[in-house]
Scaffold this active site. Structure first.
Site, PDB file in Angstrom:
ATOM      1  N   ASP A 115      36.268  25.986  46.137  1.00 41.00           N
ATOM      2  CA  ASP A 115      35.960  24.728  45.291  1.00 41.00           C
ATOM      3  C   ASP A 115      36.775  24.802  43.921  1.00 41.00           C
ATOM      4  OD1 ASP A 115      34.014  26.433  44.241  1.00 41.00           O
ATOM      5  OD2 ASP A 115      33.106  24.944  43.733  1.00 41.00           O
ATOM      6  N   GLY A 116      37.402  25.839  42.644  1.00 37.50           N
ATOM      7  CA  GLY A 116      37.425  26.238  42.016  1.00 37.50           C
ATOM      8  C   GLY A 116      38.963  25.873  42.327  1.00 37.50           C
ATOM      9  N   THR A 137      35.917  29.405  52.880  1.00 39.45           N
ATOM     10  CA  THR A 137      34.903  30.366  51.114  1.00 39.45           C
ATOM     11  C   THR A 137      33.717  30.901  52.440  1.00 39.45           C
ATOM     12  OG1 THR A 137      33.316  30.065  49.564  1.00 39.45           O
ATOM     13  CG2 THR A 137      33.690  28.015  50.355  1.00 39.45           C
ATOM     14  N   ASP A 139      31.050  31.064  51.295  1.00 37.03           N
ATOM     15  CA  ASP A 139      29.683  30.130  50.450  1.00 37.03           C
ATOM     16  C   ASP A 139      29.865  28.801  51.592  1.00 37.03           C
ATOM     17  OD1 ASP A 139      29.908  32.195  48.611  1.00 37.03           O
ATOM     18  OD2 ASP A 139      30.985  30.580  47.303  1.00 37.03           O
ATOM     19  N   GLN A 285      29.938  41.612  52.586  1.00 37.00           N
ATOM     20  CA  GLN A 285      29.568  39.765  52.655  1.00 37.00           C
ATOM     21  C   GLN A 285      31.834  39.359  53.308  1.00 37.00           C
ATOM     22  OE1 GLN A 285      25.992  38.022  51.884  1.00 37.00           O
ATOM     23  NE2 GLN A 285      26.777  39.965  50.449  1.00 37.00           N
TER      24      GLN A 285
HETATM   25  O1  F6P Z   1      32.333  32.559  46.045  1.00 38.16           O
HETATM   26  C1  F6P Z   1      32.391  33.601  46.718  1.00 38.16           C
HETATM   27  C2  F6P Z   1      31.443  34.692  46.001  1.00 38.16           C
HETATM   28  O2  F6P Z   1      31.063  35.795  47.096  1.00 38.16           O
HETATM   29  C3  F6P Z   1      30.595  34.144  45.871  1.00 38.16           C
HETATM   30  O3  F6P Z   1      29.209  34.542  46.867  1.00 38.16           O
HETATM   31  C4  F6P Z   1      29.714  35.134  44.888  1.00 38.16           C
HETATM   32  O4  F6P Z   1      28.900  34.430  43.423  1.00 38.16           O
HETATM   33  C5  F6P Z   1      31.310  35.673  44.422  1.00 38.16           C
HETATM   34  O5  F6P Z   1      31.890  35.127  44.663  1.00 38.16           O
HETATM   35  C6  F6P Z   1      31.308  36.645  43.984  1.00 38.16           C
HETATM   36  O6  F6P Z   1      32.340  36.873  42.624  1.00 38.16           O
HETATM   37  P1  F6P Z   1      32.843  38.043  42.768  1.00 38.16           P
HETATM   38  O7  F6P Z   1      34.023  38.801  43.273  1.00 38.16           O
HETATM   39  O8  F6P Z   1      33.572  38.370  41.687  1.00 38.16           O
HETATM   40  O9  F6P Z   1      31.932  39.170  42.008  1.00 38.16           O
END
Ligand code: F6P
Length: 359
Positions: A115-116, A137, A139, A285
């Site tokens: 989304d970003g 994503t 998510d 994940q």
């Molecule tokens: O949006 C994907 C995601 O893995 C989210 O599930 C999680 O909150 C975030 O990115 C973690 O981001 P970073 O890699 O900056 O820790």
């Protein structure tokens, strides 16, 4: 045609398959393709824009990560620039992006992101750049597509991990509380928790009452077997309470979700008298090879993006509307995120089988 492609936001299994499909489909049409490294950052750095051809994308369909690199920090609209005194100022460099794209003679940017990143792409489209979005994503929180690639691989990884927790939980008669990713959407926790037969699944969409979760666990210990698996989405929160954040902040000073499993585990141990342990599955994940479903989706999305470019349908995002891949307006795709509906069929099925959502 001259196409640019970039990958932005947190990585997701399947990114390389999108890049390969787009490059090969474009090459077959006699088009040129360049890759921008690390989202839009490559546009501001020497060597940040690389030619992509069949050789460059050979043997990458099954690889996790992204050969282009990515970033989930900053945006060309608020680009972090270090000042002489060491402080960081956010600068709007979006005009530079447009200018650089013109100089590179780019006819269309294929922006692969969540989304970003797609919001950035949509804003650049508003400044006149020809953009086609590809939804990515783990998510699964983009509402304009039935599913994003990367999601099912993350669910598979999480399911495998929870499967492994069962034996150790049973051996020690413990409660095991596992925290999964997903930001403010509970898709990964719901699907993996259901597939791996958790006793309770706590998701952001259903604020939990810890007493209710404890009651479910007491009942399970009473009736046997004497162990329990609780799956908690990182964005889950108690009724009337707040989400949990990590103490340390990200490089941009932003708060990062985390810690809810520890909190839930401690409370469950206190309330039930049964020993409890927590773990955070974290970036596992996002890693590893995409499962076949995600590879197929990624390859289809990459090919469809080139098809849209050929038709001149810019300002769109490819989306799965099974059984077909279609185009949706980019601006509409990023208007809101997709969370788990309370009445979602998987939620209802899980409830029907006695899985607690803590409400
Ligand atoms: O949006 C994907 C995601 O893995 C989210 O599930 C999680 O909150 C975030 O990115 C973690 O981001 P970073 O890699 O900056 O820790």
């Amino acid at each position: 045609m001259r196409i640019a492609i970039n990958t932005g936001g947190g990585d997701a299994p399947g990114l390389n398959a999108v890049v390969r499909a787009a490059v090969l489909s474009a090459e077959r049409r006699g088009w040129d393709v360049v890759g921008i490294r690390r989202g839009y950052d490559g546009l501001f750095n020497l060597g940040g824009v690389v030619p992509l051809d069949g050789t460059a994308v050979r043997g990458i369909t099954h690889l996790g990560g992204t050969i282009l690199g990515t970033t989930n920090r900053g945006s060309p609209f608020s680009f972090p620039v270090e000042q002489p005194d060491g402080s960081v100022r956010l600068v709007d460099r979006s005009d530079e992006v447009i200018e650089r794209m013109k100089r590179l003679r780019i006819d269309c940017l294929i922006a692969v992101g969540g989304d970003g990143s797609l919001r950035i792409a949509s804003e650049l489209a508003g400044k006149g750049l020809n953009v086609i979005g590809v939804p990515k994503t783990i998510d699964n929180d983009l509402h304009a597509t039935q599913v994003t690639f990367g999601f099912h691989t993350a669910v598979q990884t999480a399911t495998d991990a929870i499967d492994k927790l069962h034996s150790t939980a049973e051996a020690h008669q413990r409660i095991m509380v596992v925290e999964l990713m997903g930001r403010h959407a509970g898709w990964i926790a719901l699907f993996a928790g259901f597939a791996a037969t958790a006793d309770a699944i706590l998701i952001p969409e259903v604020p939990y009452d810890i007493e209710k979760v404890a009651a479910k666990i007491r009942q399970r210990y009473r009736e046997g077997p004497e162990f329990a698996i609780v799956v908690v989405a990182e964005g889950a929160k108690p009724k009337g309470g707040e989400v949990s954040y990590l103490e340390e902040t990200g490089p941009g000073g932003g708060r990062r979700l985390g810690g809810v499993a520890k909190r839930v585990s401690r409370q469950l141990q206190e309330l039930t008298g049964h020993e409890s342990r927590s773990l955070v599955l974290g970036h596992l994940q996002r890693g590893g090879r995409p499962i076949a479903f995600d590879r197929l989706l990624s390859l289809r999305f990459g090919s469809a993006a080139i098809e849209l470019a050929a038709e001149g349908r810019f300002g769109c995002m490819v989306a799965l509307d099974a059984p077909v891949v279609k185009a949706v307006p980019l601006a509409e795709a990023v208007a809101r995120i997709k969370t788990v509906p309370q009445e979602h069929e998987v939620v209802m099925a899980a409830r029907g089988m006695g899985i607690s959502f803590g409400d």
